[in-house]
Enzyme design. Sequence first.
Site, PDB file in Angstrom:
ATOM      1  N   SER A  36       1.549  16.589 -23.940  1.00 61.88           N
ATOM      2  CA  SER A  36       2.798  16.023 -23.614  1.00 61.88           C
ATOM      3  C   SER A  36       3.045  15.499 -22.240  1.00 61.88           C
ATOM      4  CB  SER A  36       3.972  16.693 -24.242  1.00 61.88           C
ATOM      5  OG  SER A  36       4.062  18.233 -23.589  1.00 61.88           O
ATOM      6  N   ASP A  87      -4.066  16.780 -15.500  1.00 58.67           N
ATOM      7  CA  ASP A  87      -3.777  17.546 -16.629  1.00 58.67           C
ATOM      8  C   ASP A  87      -2.863  18.600 -16.476  1.00 58.67           C
ATOM      9  OD1 ASP A  87      -4.283  18.099 -19.263  1.00 58.67           O
ATOM     10  OD2 ASP A  87      -6.219  18.906 -19.192  1.00 58.67           O
ATOM     11  N   ALA A  89      -1.304  22.319 -18.206  1.00 59.20           N
ATOM     12  CA  ALA A  89      -1.666  23.511 -18.626  1.00 59.20           C
ATOM     13  C   ALA A  89      -0.593  24.452 -19.406  1.00 59.20           C
ATOM     14  CB  ALA A  89      -1.693  24.381 -17.375  1.00 59.20           C
ATOM     15  N   ASP A  90      -1.160  25.325 -20.115  1.00 58.24           N
ATOM     16  CA  ASP A  90      -0.029  26.085 -20.968  1.00 58.24           C
ATOM     17  C   ASP A  90       0.482  27.309 -19.846  1.00 58.24           C
ATOM     18  OD1 ASP A  90      -0.080  24.799 -23.184  1.00 58.24           O
ATOM     19  OD2 ASP A  90      -2.506  25.338 -23.300  1.00 58.24           O
ATOM     20  N   GLU A 109     -11.524  18.557 -21.930  1.00 54.57           N
ATOM     21  CA  GLU A 109     -10.841  18.644 -20.637  1.00 54.57           C
ATOM     22  C   GLU A 109     -11.716  19.516 -19.498  1.00 54.57           C
ATOM     23  OE1 GLU A 109      -6.454  19.353 -22.750  1.00 54.57           O
ATOM     24  OE2 GLU A 109      -7.547  20.746 -21.738  1.00 54.57           O
ATOM     25  N   LYS A 127       5.725  27.190 -16.822  1.00 47.76           N
ATOM     26  CA  LYS A 127       4.505  27.600 -16.950  1.00 47.76           C
ATOM     27  C   LYS A 127       3.694  28.472 -15.905  1.00 47.76           C
ATOM     28  CE  LYS A 127       3.814  24.476 -20.246  1.00 47.76           C
ATOM     29  NZ  LYS A 127       3.294  23.046 -20.058  1.00 47.76           N
TER      30      LYS A 127
HETATM   31  C1  5RP Z   1      -4.257  20.728 -24.330  1.00 51.96           C
HETATM   32  C2  5RP Z   1      -3.839  21.160 -23.093  1.00 51.96           C
HETATM   33  C3  5RP Z   1      -2.688  21.023 -22.435  1.00 51.96           C
HETATM   34  O1  5RP Z   1      -2.736  20.553 -20.978  1.00 51.96           O
HETATM   35  C4  5RP Z   1      -1.672  22.160 -22.358  1.00 51.96           C
HETATM   36  O2  5RP Z   1      -1.562  22.553 -23.734  1.00 51.96           O
HETATM   37  C5  5RP Z   1      -0.273  21.647 -22.012  1.00 51.96           C
HETATM   38  O3  5RP Z   1       0.390  20.797 -22.872  1.00 51.96           O
HETATM   39  P1  5RP Z   1       2.002  20.291 -22.487  1.00 51.96           P
HETATM   40  O4  5RP Z   1       1.634  19.403 -21.320  1.00 51.96           O
HETATM   41  O5  5RP Z   1       2.100  19.613 -23.843  1.00 51.96           O
HETATM   42  O6  5RP Z   1       2.497  21.271 -22.224  1.00 51.96           O
HETATM   43  O7  5RP Z   1      -4.592  22.044 -22.368  1.00 51.96           O
HETATM   44  O8  5RP Z   1      -5.302  21.176 -24.715  1.00 51.96           O
END
Ligand code: 5RP
Length: 226
Positions: A36, A87, A89-90, A109, A127
């Site tokens: 997202s 990108d 991250a979780d 990724e 995060k």
């Molecule tokens: C997808 C990922 C995303 O970067 C991670 O899940 C974060 O997503 P979001 O921005 O929706 O919180 O690794 O594979």
Amino acid sequence: MSMTQDELKQAVAKAAVDYVAAQAPAGSIIGVGTGSTANFFIDALAAIKGRIGATVASSEATKKRLEGHGIKVLDLNEVSSMPVYVDGADEITHQLAMLKGGGGALTREKIVAAVADKFVCVCDESKLVSTMGKFPLPVEVIPMARAYVAREIVKLGGQPKLREGFVTDNGNIILDVHGLQIADPADFETRLNAIVGVVTNGLFACRGADVLLLATPQGVRTLTPD
Ligand code: 5RP
């Protein structure tokens, strides 16, 4: 004034586009993540699409969204250098090791990020953690190895759960590993990858982020590894 999580993600996405505009030479290839926050980045990137050469996508979903904005997407095999990969991250630590793959795109990724000079992580402040593992760690596995890999992960102290009804862009399955407290992310990343049948795991620690753009209600902070 309080900000919603989407407003934080939008603010950090805009900061990432400013970073790309300032740091990547005009005509560069930009690597684009999945999720997202990455989606907000893609939408904001459209504003400078005339300045970038093209992109490489880390998932089919990202490819579709980029192309929807008229942004050119190249196959990674056509690209030999990429100044920046952006990108989400979780989870991310102060050392900028990341846990990723909530969206299941971890393998592509990691591959696209490997080609990039700089990994720019975009997150909201929820995060940032001191120890990763509260968010279940995704592991992409070749389907026939599922049960074996699950048993090996139990030996490493995790509780693997099959992500039901999910197939990765590469045709594999995801085991989400619960119950971890990851003291040494690079070591755990290496040990998981050594299990036969594991394609990749969601720890990005051996090669972490170079820059973290962190959205807070007070503005976007720029962090480098501690
Ligand atoms: C997808 C990922 C995303 O970067 C991670 O899940 C974060 O997503 P979001 O921005 O929706 O919180 O690794 O594979």
